[in-house]
Design an enzyme around this catalytic site. Sequence first.
Site, PDB file in Angstrom:
ATOM      1  N   LYS A  80       0.818  -1.207   0.000  1.00 34.08           N
ATOM      2  CA  LYS A  80       0.000   0.000   0.000  1.00 34.08           C
ATOM      3  C   LYS A  80       0.856   1.264   0.000  1.00 34.08           C
ATOM      4  O   LYS A  80       0.377   2.339  -0.396  1.00 34.08           O
ATOM      5  CB  LYS A  80      -0.920   0.010   1.220  1.00 34.08           C
ATOM      6  CG  LYS A  80      -1.985  -1.070   1.219  1.00 34.08           C
ATOM      7  CD  LYS A  80      -3.135  -0.729   0.309  1.00 34.08           C
ATOM      8  CE  LYS A  80      -4.294  -1.704   0.487  1.00 34.08           C
ATOM      9  NZ  LYS A  80      -5.467  -1.331  -0.314  1.00 34.08           N
ATOM     10  N   ASP A 128      -8.388  -0.363   6.328  1.00 35.87           N
ATOM     11  CA  ASP A 128      -8.220  -1.491   7.238  1.00 35.87           C
ATOM     12  C   ASP A 128      -6.878  -1.405   7.937  1.00 35.87           C
ATOM     13  O   ASP A 128      -6.579  -2.218   8.803  1.00 35.87           O
ATOM     14  CB  ASP A 128      -8.287  -2.818   6.470  1.00 35.87           C
ATOM     15  CG  ASP A 128      -9.706  -3.164   6.040  1.00 35.87           C
ATOM     16  OD1 ASP A 128     -10.583  -3.186   6.912  1.00 35.87           O
ATOM     17  OD2 ASP A 128      -9.916  -3.412   4.844  1.00 35.87           O
TER      18      ASP A 128
END
Length: 393
Positions: A80, A128
């Site tokens: 990410k 998340d």
Amino acid sequence: MWQIFDEARLGHIHVNARPGDAAETVMTRDDFAQAAAEISSWTGYCPTPLHHLPELAAALELGEVLFKDEGPRFGLGSFKALGGAYAGLLVLQRELSLRLDRPVSTHEIRDGSLSAEIAQITLTSATDGNHGRSLAWGARMVGAPCRIYIHKEVSEGRAQAMRDLGAEVVRVLADYDESVRVTRKESEENGWFVVSDTSWEGYTQTPRDVMAGYGVMLDEIAATLHDRPTHLFVQAGVGGLAAAITARLVQKMGRGTRYVVVEPELAACMFASASSGIATAVPVEEETLMAGLSCGEPSPVAWEVLREEVEDFVTVPESLVGPAMRLAARPLGSDPAIAAGESAVCGLAALIAAARQPTLRKALGLNERSRVLLIGSEGVTDADIYAQIVRTP
């Protein structure tokens, strides 16, 4: 060790993909190239390892197993880091160009010359854990305020990691998909800028930028491989990672790889989408241990690519997460030990089970000549959770 994989019940659906031009147009070659040029210029950039696992391949009667390990990426622990920070930078570039009525370069944003203006632009996202951590890191790098929304099941360790990077963290007492809705609502009300890895109607550019950043992984892989993999097992949350890696692999190496999208059975929105033929949301009634994949609503932009290129969709039960993490940490023979987080082993778990179960092995076309690529999307992103799972017998 193998019994739990032999007995696991995996879901599998095979569909007839209808190749179109989405792999070339959702994220173009120029989009990927621009992302790679920008990200590779950042301090601390280094290609992450592509591990060869010959002992595991032999045990599974496969030709080769390759594992792209994103744990070391920029010290943030996951792939990410390539998406959120990059997309946030482009959001700032577009907004500053409008406010200053002139083209603004990413270099200007990073060199501090526009710090006063940047301080007036708040970046937000739901997460998340890993995407928010990337955005918080990118925002701190350029001095932008950052507000991150997490859902009720995000661990405190992951929340604190984002606070440590300077983000304001807001916990929404609901699931991930509701946290996305709250982020959108509050950002619209306050004039903040959402940097999301999922798309919705009228909001597609930033998710495309996120996925363009992910393409750096495939560029690094392609630079070391002489032959195209026969199979790619790649996990899906909202679908951005799977779509980006698939599209870039098509662009770099052509068609011919068999794509297998893998999800937790508790959050299988891509499986549902493949079953219905359109992007389909599913309720997340119980959170999966694979926290980064606990998503019930697919990204429509990502689905554009996946519906054209992917024929196989697989779901894995929770029971395989721990054994796959422990196998990565304590590998067979001379294979390298890999500190792989919960979401990172989704594809690995599916491959082991599929390779050992004759019916699924045949259905996925796995054999002794198969060269399988896995994307290890995260390392240890919560040390306490990782230690608890890996030390369990």
